[in-house]
Design a protein around this motif. Sequence first.
Motif, short mmCIF file in Angstrom:
data_model
loop_
_atom_site.label_atom_id
_atom_site.label_comp_id
_atom_site.label_asym_id
_atom_site.label_seq_id
_atom_site.Cartn_x
_atom_site.Cartn_y
_atom_site.Cartn_z
N GLY A 263 0.79 -1.23 0.00
CA GLY A 263 0.00 0.00 0.00
C GLY A 263 0.82 1.27 0.00
O GLY A 263 0.29 2.34 -0.33
N GLY A 264 2.09 1.19 0.36
CA GLY A 264 2.91 2.40 0.41
C GLY A 264 3.06 3.07 -0.95
O GLY A 264 2.95 4.30 -1.08
N ASP A 265 3.31 2.28 -1.99
CA ASP A 265 3.47 2.85 -3.33
C ASP A 265 2.17 3.46 -3.83
O ASP A 265 2.16 4.55 -4.41
N GLU A 266 1.06 2.76 -3.59
CA GLU A 266 -0.22 3.23 -4.11
C GLU A 266 -0.68 4.52 -3.42
O GLU A 266 -1.25 5.40 -4.07
N LEU A 267 -0.46 4.64 -2.12
CA LEU A 267 -0.96 5.80 -1.39
C LEU A 267 -0.03 7.01 -1.46
O LEU A 267 -0.49 8.15 -1.48
N PHE A 268 1.27 6.77 -1.50
CA PHE A 268 2.21 7.89 -1.48
C PHE A 268 2.82 8.20 -2.84
O PHE A 268 3.63 9.11 -2.96
N GLY A 269 2.42 7.45 -3.89
CA GLY A 269 2.83 7.80 -5.25
C GLY A 269 4.20 7.28 -5.63
O GLY A 269 5.03 8.05 -6.13
N GLY A 270 4.43 5.98 -5.46
CA GLY A 270 5.77 5.46 -5.65
C GLY A 270 6.11 4.90 -7.01
O GLY A 270 7.28 4.74 -7.33
N TYR A 271 5.14 4.59 -7.82
CA TYR A 271 5.43 3.90 -9.08
C TYR A 271 5.88 4.84 -10.19
O TYR A 271 5.40 5.98 -10.29
N GLY A 272 6.78 4.34 -11.04
CA GLY A 272 7.24 5.13 -12.17
C GLY A 272 6.11 5.51 -13.12
O GLY A 272 6.15 6.56 -13.75
N ARG A 273 5.09 4.66 -13.22
CA ARG A 273 3.97 4.98 -14.11
C ARG A 273 3.21 6.21 -13.65
O ARG A 273 2.55 6.87 -14.45
N TYR A 274 3.30 6.52 -12.36
CA TYR A 274 2.66 7.75 -11.88
C TYR A 274 3.40 8.97 -12.41
O TYR A 274 2.79 9.97 -12.80
N TRP B 125 -10.98 -3.26 -17.71
CA TRP B 125 -10.10 -2.68 -16.69
C TRP B 125 -10.49 -1.23 -16.42
O TRP B 125 -10.57 -0.80 -15.27
N ARG B 126 -10.73 -0.47 -17.49
CA ARG B 126 -11.10 0.94 -17.32
C ARG B 126 -12.40 1.10 -16.56
O ARG B 126 -12.57 2.03 -15.77
N ALA B 127 -13.34 0.18 -16.78
CA ALA B 127 -14.63 0.27 -16.08
C ALA B 127 -14.45 0.13 -14.58
O ALA B 127 -15.11 0.80 -13.79
N GLN B 128 -13.54 -0.76 -14.16
CA GLN B 128 -13.30 -0.93 -12.73
C GLN B 128 -12.43 0.19 -12.17
O GLN B 128 -12.56 0.57 -11.01
N ALA B 129 -11.53 0.73 -13.00
CA ALA B 129 -10.56 1.72 -12.54
C ALA B 129 -11.07 3.15 -12.64
O ALA B 129 -10.37 4.08 -12.23
N ARG B 130 -12.28 3.34 -13.16
CA ARG B 130 -12.77 4.69 -13.42
C ARG B 130 -12.85 5.50 -12.13
O ARG B 130 -13.55 5.13 -11.19
N PRO B 131 -12.15 6.63 -12.03
CA PRO B 131 -12.11 7.40 -10.78
C PRO B 131 -13.31 8.33 -10.66
O PRO B 131 -13.95 8.68 -11.65
N PRO B 132 -13.60 8.76 -9.45
CA PRO B 132 -14.65 9.78 -9.27
C PRO B 132 -14.15 11.13 -9.76
O PRO B 132 -12.96 11.33 -10.02
N ALA B 133 -15.05 12.06 -9.90
CA ALA B 133 -14.68 13.40 -10.35
C ALA B 133 -13.88 14.13 -9.28
O ALA B 133 -13.95 13.81 -8.10
N GLY B 134 -13.11 15.10 -9.72
CA GLY B 134 -12.42 15.97 -8.78
C GLY B 134 -11.03 15.55 -8.40
O GLY B 134 -10.42 16.16 -7.51
N LEU B 135 -10.47 14.52 -9.06
CA LEU B 135 -9.13 14.06 -8.73
C LEU B 135 -8.10 14.63 -9.69
O LEU B 135 -8.39 14.86 -10.87
N THR B 136 -6.88 14.81 -9.20
CA THR B 136 -5.78 15.20 -10.08
C THR B 136 -5.39 14.00 -10.94
O THR B 136 -5.80 12.86 -10.69
N ARG B 137 -4.56 14.23 -11.95
CA ARG B 137 -4.11 13.12 -12.80
C ARG B 137 -3.36 12.08 -11.99
O ARG B 137 -3.50 10.87 -12.23
N LEU B 138 -2.57 12.51 -11.03
CA LEU B 138 -1.84 11.57 -10.18
C LEU B 138 -2.82 10.77 -9.32
O LEU B 138 -2.70 9.55 -9.20
N GLN B 139 -3.79 11.44 -8.73
CA GLN B 139 -4.76 10.73 -7.91
C GLN B 139 -5.60 9.75 -8.73
O GLN B 139 -5.98 8.69 -8.24
#
Length: 566
Positions: free
Chosen positions: A357-368, A395-409
Amino acid sequence: MCGIAGILDGEMSARPLIEAMTHRGPDGIRVEETPGRSLAHARLSIIDLEGGWQPLHAAGGVVIGNGEIYNYLELAQEFGLEDALSTGSDFEPLLHLYAQEGPAAFQRLRGMYAFCLIGPDGRTWLVRDPFGIKPLYVMELETGLAFASEAGAFVKAGLAPPAITTNGAREMLAFSYTLGEETALYGARRVAPGAIIEVVDGRLVPYAVRPALPSPPPRRRGASEAALLKQLDGVLEDSVRVHQRADVPYGLFLSGGIDSAAIATLMARLNSRPVTAFTCGFDAPGARDERTQAERVARALNLDWRETTFTEEDFWTLLPQVAAALDDPTADYAILPTFKLAKAAKGTLTVVLTGEGGDELFGGYGRYRRALRPGWLGGRPAEPRGVHPELLARWRAQARPPAGLTRLQQAQYADIATWLPNDLLTKLDRCLMAHGLEGRTPFLDPVVADFAFSLPDRFKVRGRHGKWLLRKWLEGVCPAAAPWARKQGFTVPVEAWIAPRARAIAERIADVIPIGVAIGAHEAQHVFLNENDSRRWPLLFLAVWSLIHVDGATPQEALEAVVGTN
């Protein structure tokens, strides 16, 4: 902590389901039969070793649960429940809270959990924690509903046919895990992370979803670096403190990365005795072995450090055992060292803290970082590449984010919605529970998540560094962790180990019938004849997995059918 199973609004017994999962509860099983209902629990004793047996009755209700509710002491104190409690179980306060405020009580929980609760009002609930740390599966029957901690229990109990789904096979090869509520095993469905579901007349009635992340996240535009570092220290220490609550020995898995180093630093701070830490390394040419860095951290923190080595022999020995344990499959190659670490820790530890969870929450991956670049600098969405458009759409259907997020979020949200629960956390649960161990993830705590996800982007990604604020904090509290060193990534040399046997596998792979569901026999052979094809490992894993879970082969029989004998 345990395995749970049940039959609701039906006349069958849950005993066959729970007996298929005794590895999850080596301390014993209990089954409670009442008209129209059967509840079963296999216990791994963690808290209140004598009095915490389930099904647990209190305040006119009953509960069986898997996992831990970390804030049970705080809830008991806040609601004045101390005198009403008859056990020290972390699940008993929940029954009293439900009696007072109904399903609103589920929103107060801090922990990892999957449970079935039947209240004094007669309502029946299935609930899973927001991140999906603890698993829960359901299957609708002709009369009633079955649920269990593992999808494979339905097959072993004779409730589901041993068959692989087409989507499951295709998604395994595309993503190394499966998406959504459908599993790779026919008939078994996942309860979604955060789901609160009422069971009415044997059918599922969705009630609410408790999100893992704040939506929309609050903005901290004026927060100073010093203030955020102080706040980070506080939320992480508090999370590690409650994740250590146990009446059995606990320790951690320590890699050479900064996530586990952060957990180790706080455990060392909070414990007077040296904390036991296990590290796995690889003796193979070209492998990225993290033991040197892990030992440096262990010495700086005075940990009781223990190392284990994963070899080519381990690969071929443990591969079929891991495939057997992962009834809900993931071909993430980290399953291999995780399984070996759990095997090494068994007998010394019962609870293991990890850095998931550290990478996902604090932004650790190169893809970010790539997702934040403009297109003319090579920026691209942080989503799977090279997969069939139909699968990408799923995949996109499950990964679709809510409104109001930055590109990183948005990129973080996608990972937390897809591969975190269906890959990383499934891997952790099955590999550890196969050895009677409980895995705990302090980063995946609601307090930590609310803090981390709402950080301004510049405190997550800055220059070539992800997890910027976490690195800055670690620089001050444990410089031995070398937080600014270039991230190596975690690799297992599976390709090197498969290569000498690739031609033998190519000769046999076409005979594994479920492979044809996902990939043609000729193409499957070509995969193993092409030394540069990255599908070798997931295809090998899927072949061994399907022979075990679909054809009923023993782990050794499955391996020999695909690879041959030496």
